[in-house]
Design a protein around this motif. Sequence first.
Motif, PDB file in Angstrom:
ATOM      1  N   ALA A   1       0.859  -1.181   0.000  1.00  0.00           N
ATOM      2  CA  ALA A   1       0.000   0.000   0.000  1.00  0.00           C
ATOM      3  C   ALA A   1       0.893   1.229   0.000  1.00  0.00           C
ATOM      4  O   ALA A   1       1.762   1.371   0.858  1.00  0.00           O
ATOM      5  CB  ALA A   1      -0.909   0.000   1.222  1.00  0.00           C
ATOM      6  N   MET A   2       0.701   2.122  -0.983  1.00  0.00           N
ATOM      7  CA  MET A   2       1.492   3.347  -1.074  1.00  0.00           C
ATOM      8  C   MET A   2       0.597   4.539  -0.768  1.00  0.00           C
ATOM      9  O   MET A   2      -0.404   4.755  -1.452  1.00  0.00           O
ATOM     10  CB  MET A   2       2.101   3.504  -2.470  1.00  0.00           C
ATOM     11  N   PRO A   3       0.938   5.319   0.261  1.00  0.00           N
ATOM     12  CA  PRO A   3       0.140   6.507   0.584  1.00  0.00           C
ATOM     13  C   PRO A   3      -0.020   7.420  -0.625  1.00  0.00           C
ATOM     14  O   PRO A   3       0.939   7.682  -1.347  1.00  0.00           O
ATOM     15  CB  PRO A   3       0.957   7.189   1.693  1.00  0.00           C
ATOM     16  N   GLU A   4      -1.233   7.853  -0.859  1.00  0.00           N
ATOM     17  CA  GLU A   4      -1.583   8.772  -1.941  1.00  0.00           C
ATOM     18  C   GLU A   4      -1.446   8.149  -3.333  1.00  0.00           C
ATOM     19  O   GLU A   4      -1.697   8.812  -4.338  1.00  0.00           O
ATOM     20  CB  GLU A   4      -0.755  10.068  -1.871  1.00  0.00           C
ATOM     21  N   LYS A   5      -1.043   6.879  -3.401  1.00  0.00           N
ATOM     22  CA  LYS A   5      -0.920   6.200  -4.696  1.00  0.00           C
ATOM     23  C   LYS A   5      -1.914   5.050  -4.837  1.00  0.00           C
ATOM     24  O   LYS A   5      -2.436   4.794  -5.905  1.00  0.00           O
ATOM     25  CB  LYS A   5       0.505   5.674  -4.874  1.00  0.00           C
ATOM     26  N   GLY A   6      -2.140   4.315  -3.760  1.00  0.00           N
ATOM     27  CA  GLY A   6      -3.033   3.169  -3.801  1.00  0.00           C
ATOM     28  C   GLY A   6      -2.304   1.875  -3.500  1.00  0.00           C
ATOM     29  O   GLY A   6      -1.184   1.863  -2.980  1.00  0.00           O
TER      30      GLY A   6
END
Length: 262
Positions: free
Chosen positions: A56-61
Amino acid sequence: MQAEKTVNSCFILPILPHKIGNVRDFWDDVSEKYREDTGDQLRGTGVKRMLAFLQAMPEKGDYLVLFLQSAHSLGETLKEIFSTDVEYSRYLTDQFKDFTGIDMAREESLPDVQMLMDWKDTRQYLEEKDMLKMPWCFAVPILPGKTEELLRILKEAENTRMPEIEDMMRHHDIIRSLTCLQRTKDGDFMVRHIIASNPLDDLIEAYTACNNKTCAIARKMIKEFTGLDFADPKHKPHVELLFKWDETRGFETADQVIAYTE
């Protein structure tokens, strides 16, 4: 006898919103319910080793982060996996399209990946050390407009600072480091595959606390080119192992995967 040549690649695929459950069910099925078909398909297309992680990448999905070691190029291998006229190939294509939105049978949909570094510690004593070897994959986004400058600096570092970089990796018990650049419609990413003796969270914690000059330079570069500060818990890459297979040992059991990830 000459060692068989292999191609190592790591890349990411986006996961559509609300499809995490489908992703986990798929990797469970190919590891257990369809394990014989999966093994036959991977061996038949020249795959030697495969790993899949959820990140999970913050602000990326949410993303799948994958590592492939194969007898052929990444493009050739993926074409063979997803585009052959057999039922299991069509099943894989349909499943990936369901949770990524990408038709992997189409050549233009395949990942655009460039190898930046493939380093392996070759010191002889490593074969006798019997250290725990834990493979990990993760990705970090590159800030818009920063890719070409980053490539220039990495090339310069490879040419002038490689002994210090190798010492840094050995200090953290990293014995293999693979770095790829992937260009996507959502921006550019650096995708890493490493083999180390510690869980990824512990490795990153040690890296952020390291007083070594090379570690400090690396932390500064990561912040400058990705905007991420790994000392901030929300910026640390958190990954979950979904799938682990190689042609010699086959599949990890569910219990082994759970123990590995915890």
